[in-house]
Design a protein around this motif. Structure first.
Motif, PDB file in Angstrom:
ATOM      1  N   SER A   1       0.823  -1.219   0.000  1.00 57.21           N
ATOM      2  CA  SER A   1       0.000   0.000   0.000  1.00 57.21           C
ATOM      3  C   SER A   1       0.852   1.261   0.000  1.00 57.21           C
ATOM      4  N   ARG A   2       2.109   1.180   0.440  1.00 50.92           N
ATOM      5  CA  ARG A   2       2.956   2.372   0.411  1.00 50.92           C
ATOM      6  C   ARG A   2       3.121   2.895  -1.019  1.00 50.92           C
ATOM      7  N   TYR A   3       3.029   1.997  -2.013  1.00 54.06           N
ATOM      8  CA  TYR A   3       3.171   2.444  -3.403  1.00 54.06           C
ATOM      9  C   TYR A   3       2.071   3.420  -3.791  1.00 54.06           C
ATOM     10  N   ALA A   4       0.876   3.273  -3.162  1.00 54.55           N
ATOM     11  CA  ALA A   4      -0.208   4.201  -3.485  1.00 54.55           C
ATOM     12  C   ALA A   4       0.199   5.619  -3.090  1.00 54.55           C
ATOM     13  N   LEU A   5       0.825   5.753  -1.905  1.00 51.48           N
ATOM     14  CA  LEU A   5       1.294   7.073  -1.461  1.00 51.48           C
ATOM     15  C   LEU A   5       2.375   7.596  -2.398  1.00 51.48           C
ATOM     16  N   MET A   6       3.298   6.696  -2.782  1.00 51.77           N
ATOM     17  CA  MET A   6       4.389   7.119  -3.660  1.00 51.77           C
ATOM     18  C   MET A   6       3.846   7.536  -5.021  1.00 51.77           C
ATOM     19  N   SER A   7       2.886   6.768  -5.548  1.00 51.43           N
ATOM     20  CA  SER A   7       2.311   7.108  -6.853  1.00 51.43           C
ATOM     21  C   SER A   7       1.604   8.450  -6.797  1.00 51.43           C
ATOM     22  N   LEU A   8       0.950   8.707  -5.674  1.00 49.07           N
ATOM     23  CA  LEU A   8       0.245   9.974  -5.500  1.00 49.07           C
ATOM     24  C   LEU A   8       1.245  11.133  -5.511  1.00 49.07           C
ATOM     25  N   ALA A   9       2.331  10.966  -4.764  1.00 51.18           N
ATOM     26  CA  ALA A   9       3.355  12.009  -4.713  1.00 51.18           C
ATOM     27  C   ALA A   9       4.003  12.169  -6.093  1.00 51.18           C
ATOM     28  N   LEU A  10       4.254  11.049  -6.755  1.00 55.38           N
ATOM     29  CA  LEU A  10       4.889  11.076  -8.076  1.00 55.38           C
ATOM     30  C   LEU A  10       3.982  11.760  -9.094  1.00 55.38           C
ATOM     31  N   SER A  11       2.685  11.482  -8.992  1.00 56.97           N
ATOM     32  CA  SER A  11       1.712  12.064  -9.914  1.00 56.97           C
ATOM     33  C   SER A  11       1.731  13.584  -9.812  1.00 56.97           C
ATOM     34  N   GLN A  12       1.785  14.094  -8.580  1.00 55.23           N
ATOM     35  CA  GLN A  12       1.834  15.537  -8.375  1.00 55.23           C
ATOM     36  C   GLN A  12       3.114  16.114  -8.948  1.00 55.23           C
ATOM     37  N   ARG A  13       4.200  15.372  -8.756  1.00 57.49           N
ATOM     38  CA  ARG A  13       5.508  15.838  -9.190  1.00 57.49           C
ATOM     39  C   ARG A  13       5.638  15.863 -10.715  1.00 57.49           C
ATOM     40  N   MET A  14       4.989  14.882 -11.391  1.00 55.01           N
ATOM     41  CA  MET A  14       5.091  14.800 -12.843  1.00 55.01           C
ATOM     42  C   MET A  14       4.310  15.912 -13.525  1.00 55.01           C
ATOM     43  N   GLY A  15       3.293  16.457 -12.846  1.00 56.41           N
ATOM     44  CA  GLY A  15       2.486  17.513 -13.441  1.00 56.41           C
ATOM     45  C   GLY A  15       1.370  16.924 -14.277  1.00 56.41           C
ATOM     46  N   GLU A  16       0.347  17.750 -14.557  1.00 51.39           N
ATOM     47  CA  GLU A  16      -0.851  17.195 -15.185  1.00 51.39           C
ATOM     48  C   GLU A  16      -0.736  17.062 -16.697  1.00 51.39           C
ATOM     49  N   LYS A  17       0.346  17.579 -17.290  1.00 58.21           N
ATOM     50  CA  LYS A  17       0.453  17.543 -18.764  1.00 58.21           C
ATOM     51  C   LYS A  17       0.701  16.140 -19.288  1.00 58.21           C
ATOM     52  N   ILE A  18       1.300  15.293 -18.481  1.00 56.52           N
ATOM     53  CA  ILE A  18       1.658  13.955 -18.942  1.00 56.52           C
ATOM     54  C   ILE A  18       0.416  13.069 -19.053  1.00 56.52           C
ATOM     55  N   GLY A  19       0.274  12.388 -20.205  1.00 57.21           N
ATOM     56  CA  GLY A  19      -0.947  11.642 -20.520  1.00 57.21           C
ATOM     57  C   GLY A  19      -1.102  10.334 -19.770  1.00 57.21           C
ATOM     58  N   VAL A  20      -2.205   9.641 -20.044  1.00 54.32           N
ATOM     59  CA  VAL A  20      -2.541   8.427 -19.305  1.00 54.32           C
ATOM     60  C   VAL A  20      -1.588   7.272 -19.633  1.00 54.32           C
ATOM     61  N   LEU A  21      -1.286   7.084 -20.914  1.00 56.55           N
ATOM     62  CA  LEU A  21      -0.457   5.938 -21.296  1.00 56.55           C
ATOM     63  C   LEU A  21       0.928   5.981 -20.642  1.00 56.55           C
ATOM     64  N   PRO A  22       1.639   7.129 -20.725  1.00 64.02           N
ATOM     65  CA  PRO A  22       2.922   7.181 -20.017  1.00 64.02           C
ATOM     66  C   PRO A  22       2.769   6.939 -18.518  1.00 64.02           C
ATOM     67  N   ARG A  23       1.674   7.416 -17.949  1.00 61.37           N
ATOM     68  CA  ARG A  23       1.442   7.196 -16.513  1.00 61.37           C
ATOM     69  C   ARG A  23       1.293   5.714 -16.199  1.00 61.37           C
ATOM     70  N   LEU A  24       0.574   5.010 -17.093  1.00 62.56           N
ATOM     71  CA  LEU A  24       0.382   3.578 -16.862  1.00 62.56           C
ATOM     72  C   LEU A  24       1.716   2.841 -16.944  1.00 62.56           C
ATOM     73  N   LEU A  25       2.616   3.331 -17.791  1.00 62.36           N
ATOM     74  CA  LEU A  25       3.942   2.713 -17.890  1.00 62.36           C
ATOM     75  C   LEU A  25       4.789   3.043 -16.666  1.00 62.36           C
ATOM     76  N   VAL A  26       4.768   4.316 -16.278  1.00 64.19           N
ATOM     77  CA  VAL A  26       5.559   4.743 -15.117  1.00 64.19           C
ATOM     78  C   VAL A  26       5.084   4.008 -13.857  1.00 64.19           C
ATOM     79  N   ALA A  27       3.757   3.764 -13.768  1.00 62.82           N
ATOM     80  CA  ALA A  27       3.215   3.083 -12.593  1.00 62.82           C
ATOM     81  C   ALA A  27       3.880   1.728 -12.400  1.00 62.82           C
ATOM     82  N   PHE A  28       4.164   1.058 -13.503  1.00 69.91           N
ATOM     83  CA  PHE A  28       4.732  -0.280 -13.420  1.00 69.91           C
ATOM     84  C   PHE A  28       6.114  -0.273 -12.754  1.00 69.91           C
ATOM     85  N   ILE A  29       6.866   0.800 -12.982  1.00 71.16           N
ATOM     86  CA  ILE A  29       8.241   0.817 -12.463  1.00 71.16           C
ATOM     87  C   ILE A  29       8.370   1.633 -11.181  1.00 71.16           C
TER      88      ILE A  29
END
Lengths: 104, 237
Positions: free
Chosen positions: B79-107
């Protein structure tokens, strides 16, 4: 049960935990509290994972402590990630070697 | 630009790849010792890319647990990954699309997250993907080699290499903690709580994965309440 069913269950669960927050929460968060919370999350999470786990991750408390002290010292001096990481590994090897010689 | 960023990511991920190789070598050796094939162990590694979750999952497979237990255990430990993904999402900014996000989520592992958050430049998609390549290779190849070779490397060397991951975490946290007193307080608080959940009676019964989440939420929450961050400070995380 098929081992592949287990592997699929593990992989899908782990992936969803990572993917949902990244895709759902894209807009900048408005709440100052939540933004501050997320500002502190990485440091808290990494620290909680490191300490005290590092102390019990090696053969002896002493070598784990040596890894910790060396890493903190070098990080304070501003050394790069890889230098800090390799030096803490080396600290473990050297400490355990000294302890081994001491026990002969 | 994209290629340069990708290469920067590759370089950043190289030490993590090496560290992963040694840790997953142990995972592969353990999985085979428990009756899985080296192929199955590698399949687990390439699809999960997480250490604690895989070790726990292996235990459940060997115990012929139910699939629900498997799902629940992974939820708790990871479950800690959910917190990290949330922080990462904010850091990446909203311009980045869904597909790259789905790839980044994996790693999004502990170490890749740490590297991404430590980066001073903006997080681009090529950088993030480059960051993931060598860790995935190292993690999977390490598992395969561990499964095939068993315990060829002496235990002392494997353990020493395993400490590299902690070394990297320390290298990420210490410099900003020295610059900013609030971060130092947050880290110190998380450390104190983590000690409580390791040694105190009752509290120590909590699984390691869950106690990391509790420590993170409690320490970050308390610090967010006591020391709110102004906009301009956030940029440097």
């Amino acid at each position: 049960m098929s081992i592949y069913a287990y592997i699929a269950a593990m992989a899908v669960t782990t992936y969803l935990i990572r993917a949902l927050p990244l895709t759902i929460f894209r807009k900048p968060i408005g709440s100052a509290f939540l933004r501050s919370f997320l500002h502190y999350v990485p440091y808290c999470c990494l620290t909680a994972m490191t300490f005290p786990a590092i102390l019990s991750s090696t053969a002896s408390l002493v070598s784990g402590a040596a890894a910790l002290v060396v890493a903190v010292f070098l990080a304070c001096r501003g050394k790069s990630l890889i230098v800090v990481a390799l030096s803490s590994s080396a600290a473990v090897l050297v400490t355990e070697w000294i302890q081994y010689l001491g026990n002969l | 630009m994209g290629w340069k960023e990708f290469k920067a990511g590759l370089r950043g991920g190289a030490p993590v790849g090496v560290g992963y190789f040694s840790v997953s070598f142990g995972f592969g050796a353990m999985a085979v010792a428990q009756g899985l094939t080296a192929w199955m162990a590698s399949l687990i590694s390439v699809t999960n890319l997480t250490s604690a979750g895989q070790f726990a999952g292996l235990t459940l497979i060997v115990a012929s647990a139910s699939l629900w237990e498997m799902v629940l255990t992974q939820l708790v430990i990871n479950s800690r990954y959910a917190l990290m993904s949330l922080a990462l999402s904010q850091r990446m900014g909203e311009k980045i699309g869904v597909l790259p996000r789905l790839l980044v989520a994996f790693i999004n592992t502990d170490e890749i997250f740490a590297l991404a958050m430590a980066r001073k430049e903006p997080l681009t998609v090529p950088y993030m993907l480059g960051l993931g390549v060598l860790p995935i290779l190292g993690w999977t190849a390490g598992t395969l080699c561990g499964g095939l070779a068993g315990s060829a490397l002496p235990v002392s060397i494997r353990r020493a290499l395993g400490v590299m991951l902690y070394g990297m975490f320390i290298a990420v946290v210490v410099p900003p903690a020295r610059r900013e007193r609030n971060i130092l307080a947050a880290a110190a608080l998380a450390m104190g709580l983590s000690c409580l959940f390791t040694w105190a009676p009752v509290l120590k019964e909590l699984s390691e994965g869950l106690s990391i989440v509790v420590c993170t939420v409690a320490a970050a929450g308390l610090c967010a309440w006591l020391f709110p961050v102004r906009e301009e400070e956030e940029a440097e995380v």
